[in-house]
Design a protein around this motif. Structure first.
Motif, PDB file in Angstrom:
ATOM      1  N   MET A 109      40.157  95.703 117.551  1.00  0.00           N
ATOM      2  CA  MET A 109      39.867  96.515 116.368  1.00  0.00           C
ATOM      3  C   MET A 109      39.183  95.670 115.295  1.00  0.00           C
ATOM      4  N   PRO A 110      37.913  95.960 114.962  1.00  0.00           N
ATOM      5  CA  PRO A 110      37.297  95.366 113.775  1.00  0.00           C
ATOM      6  C   PRO A 110      37.771  96.144 112.537  1.00  0.00           C
ATOM      7  N   LEU A 111      38.379  95.456 111.575  1.00  0.00           N
ATOM      8  CA  LEU A 111      39.008  96.097 110.426  1.00  0.00           C
ATOM      9  C   LEU A 111      38.415  95.543 109.135  1.00  0.00           C
ATOM     10  N   GLY A 112      38.014  96.426 108.238  1.00  0.00           N
ATOM     11  CA  GLY A 112      37.481  95.948 106.968  1.00  0.00           C
ATOM     12  C   GLY A 112      36.824  97.056 106.177  1.00  0.00           C
ATOM     13  N   ASP A 113      35.806  96.656 105.408  1.00  0.00           N
ATOM     14  CA  ASP A 113      35.103  97.580 104.537  1.00  0.00           C
ATOM     15  C   ASP A 113      33.668  97.770 105.032  1.00  0.00           C
ATOM     16  N   SER A 114      32.724  97.960 104.125  1.00  0.00           N
ATOM     17  CA  SER A 114      31.349  98.238 104.544  1.00  0.00           C
ATOM     18  C   SER A 114      30.688  97.056 105.241  1.00  0.00           C
ATOM     19  N   ILE A 115      31.140  95.838 104.961  1.00  0.00           N
ATOM     20  CA  ILE A 115      30.589  94.674 105.655  1.00  0.00           C
ATOM     21  C   ILE A 115      30.887  94.763 107.152  1.00  0.00           C
TER      22      ILE A 115
ATOM     23  N   GLY B   8      23.332  90.359  97.576  1.00  0.00           N
ATOM     24  CA  GLY B   8      24.358  89.452  97.079  1.00  0.00           C
ATOM     25  C   GLY B   8      25.728  89.693  97.656  1.00  0.00           C
ATOM     26  N   VAL B   9      25.872  90.725  98.503  1.00  0.00           N
ATOM     27  CA  VAL B   9      27.185  91.082  99.064  1.00  0.00           C
ATOM     28  C   VAL B   9      27.107  91.393 100.556  1.00  0.00           C
ATOM     29  N   HIS B  10      26.186  92.267 100.947  1.00  0.00           N
ATOM     30  CA  HIS B  10      26.139  92.763 102.322  1.00  0.00           C
ATOM     31  C   HIS B  10      25.154  91.950 103.165  1.00  0.00           C
ATOM     32  N   PRO B  11      25.539  91.587 104.382  1.00  0.00           N
ATOM     33  CA  PRO B  11      24.671  90.727 105.192  1.00  0.00           C
ATOM     34  C   PRO B  11      23.396  91.425 105.631  1.00  0.00           C
ATOM     35  N   ASN B  12      22.310  90.650 105.650  1.00  0.00           N
ATOM     36  CA  ASN B  12      21.067  91.105 106.261  1.00  0.00           C
ATOM     37  C   ASN B  12      21.044  90.644 107.715  1.00  0.00           C
TER      38      ASN B  12
END
Length: 365
Positions: A31-37, A205-209
């Motif tokens: 299970m990958p667990l987290g937010d929008s990242i 500045g937050v979400h990976p490219n």
């Protein structure tokens, strides 16, 4: 065919059916667990999935109540990456148990807390939420294996304080993990911070490219493959803490410069302090086969100069007698080809000083 031949053929068929066949490896549910990242779209998961397949880890099933989002390649994209969610809210509202019941994971990969940092939730509150989620995972499956990320750097234009808040959280995660891990349900810290640049590896500045996604997949892979039975060493509790990045500068205390002493028996050990806090620090040692032939094992030794005491180690079997420390390889990381290397880490106490170590290494051929 004669009657006798037909009878013999039938008997052979029955015997063949009765012979026990090797059991297929059980599918591991992750299970990958987290937010929008993690989930929006979280294309590091697509890269990681294909990296696992190419590495021979084919009996894996990514699970979650959320479906995949398009990432341009086929992959198993089920996940629990909930955009905008705070880990503290998920814990307070007891949202995780329903997700666990629906998916029954064996391994949970958690990169969670970015929105909490953005919302100025205290580090202690975030860690308490982590702890509650771990308890809920273990209530669902007492043998759950847990990968917890030190989150990628963040430097949003609307939150200049977020960079240092992320440093504070990441610096506290190894100690929390060390206190919470168990033999049945280990917590492995995965350093997603080091080498990640908010200017080069995010689009806001937050979400990976795309480059950030690749770096995240590359960091998850050795820790996950180790849990799946691969040869890569596991970072384990106390994985390296944040290093200096363009977005923030940790205030974790002095760090020793790496030092190495080659060994005439074919290996060398390089030591560095990756994190330090009041009363404790985290060290990492890289063992490299410096010879031209493969080695079957290694032993690293050093002597503390200031009364330090090792309290936990991973990636090696550590013993301490007085100031002298000896670390021997684990069964899975002793064999090193020429030029190959492996890493082990430890947590230790310190008081007034923490001098640089120069470890020695002896190889077994």
């Amino acid at each position: 065919m004669s009657k006798r031949s037909a009878v013999m053929a039938a008997l052979l068929l029955v015997l063949g059916l009765l012979v026990a066949r090797p059991a297929e490896a059980a599918t591991v549910r992750i299970m990958p667990l987290g937010d929008s990242i993690t989930g929006s779209p979280g294309c590091w998961r697509a890269l990681l999935w294909n990296k696992l397949q190419n590495g021979g880890f084919t009996n894996v099933d990514m699970v979650g109540t959320l479906p995949a989002q398009g990432c341009g390649v086929p992959y198993d994209g089920d996940n629990e990456g909930h955009g905008g969610f705070l880990v503290t809210n998920v814990a307070d509202q007891n949202q995780l148990p329903a997700w666990l019941s629906a998916t029954r994971p064996d391994i949970v990969m958690m990169h969670f807390g970015t929105n909490d940092v953005w919302s100025n939730r205290p580090t202690a509150t975030i860690l308490a939420a982590y702890g509650k989620l771990v308890d809920q995972m273990r209530a669902s499956n007492p043998n759950t294996k847990i990968l917890v990320a030190q989150i990628i750097p963040m430097n949003p234009s609307t939150c200049p304080e977020c960079a240092q808040r992320a440093v504070a959280l990441n610096s506290a995660i190894p100690g929390w993990a060390a206190s919470k891990t168990t033999a049945a349900s280990p917590i492995v810290v995965v350093d997603q911070w080091t080498g990640f640049s908010t200017s080069a590896d995010t689009y806001d500045g937050v979400h990976p490219n795309a480059s950030g996604d690749q770096k995240m997949a590359d960091k998850w892979y050795p820790a996950l493959s180790a849990l799946l039975g691969g040869a890569q060493p596991s970072p384990s509790p106390g994985s390296p803490s944040p290093s200096v990045s363009p977005s923030a500068s940790p205030s974790a205390g002095p760090s020793a410069s790496p030092s190495a002493r080659p060994s005439s028996s074919g290996c060398a050990a390089t030591y560095t302090i990756t994190n330090q806090w009041g009363g404790g620090f985290q060290g990492e040692v890289t063992v490299k086969n410096t010879g031209t032939a493969a080695i079957s094992g290694w032993t690293v030794t050093w002597t503390f100069a200031n009364g330090q005491q090792v309290t936990q180690a991973w990636g090696g079997k550590a013993t301490q007698s007085g100031a002298s420390v000896t670390v021997k390889n684990e069964s899975w990381n002793g064999s090193l080809g020429a030029g190959a290397s492996t890493t082990f880490g430890f947590i230790a106490s310190w008081n007034t000083a923490n001098a640089t170590l120069v470890p020695g290494c002896v190889a077994s051929l």
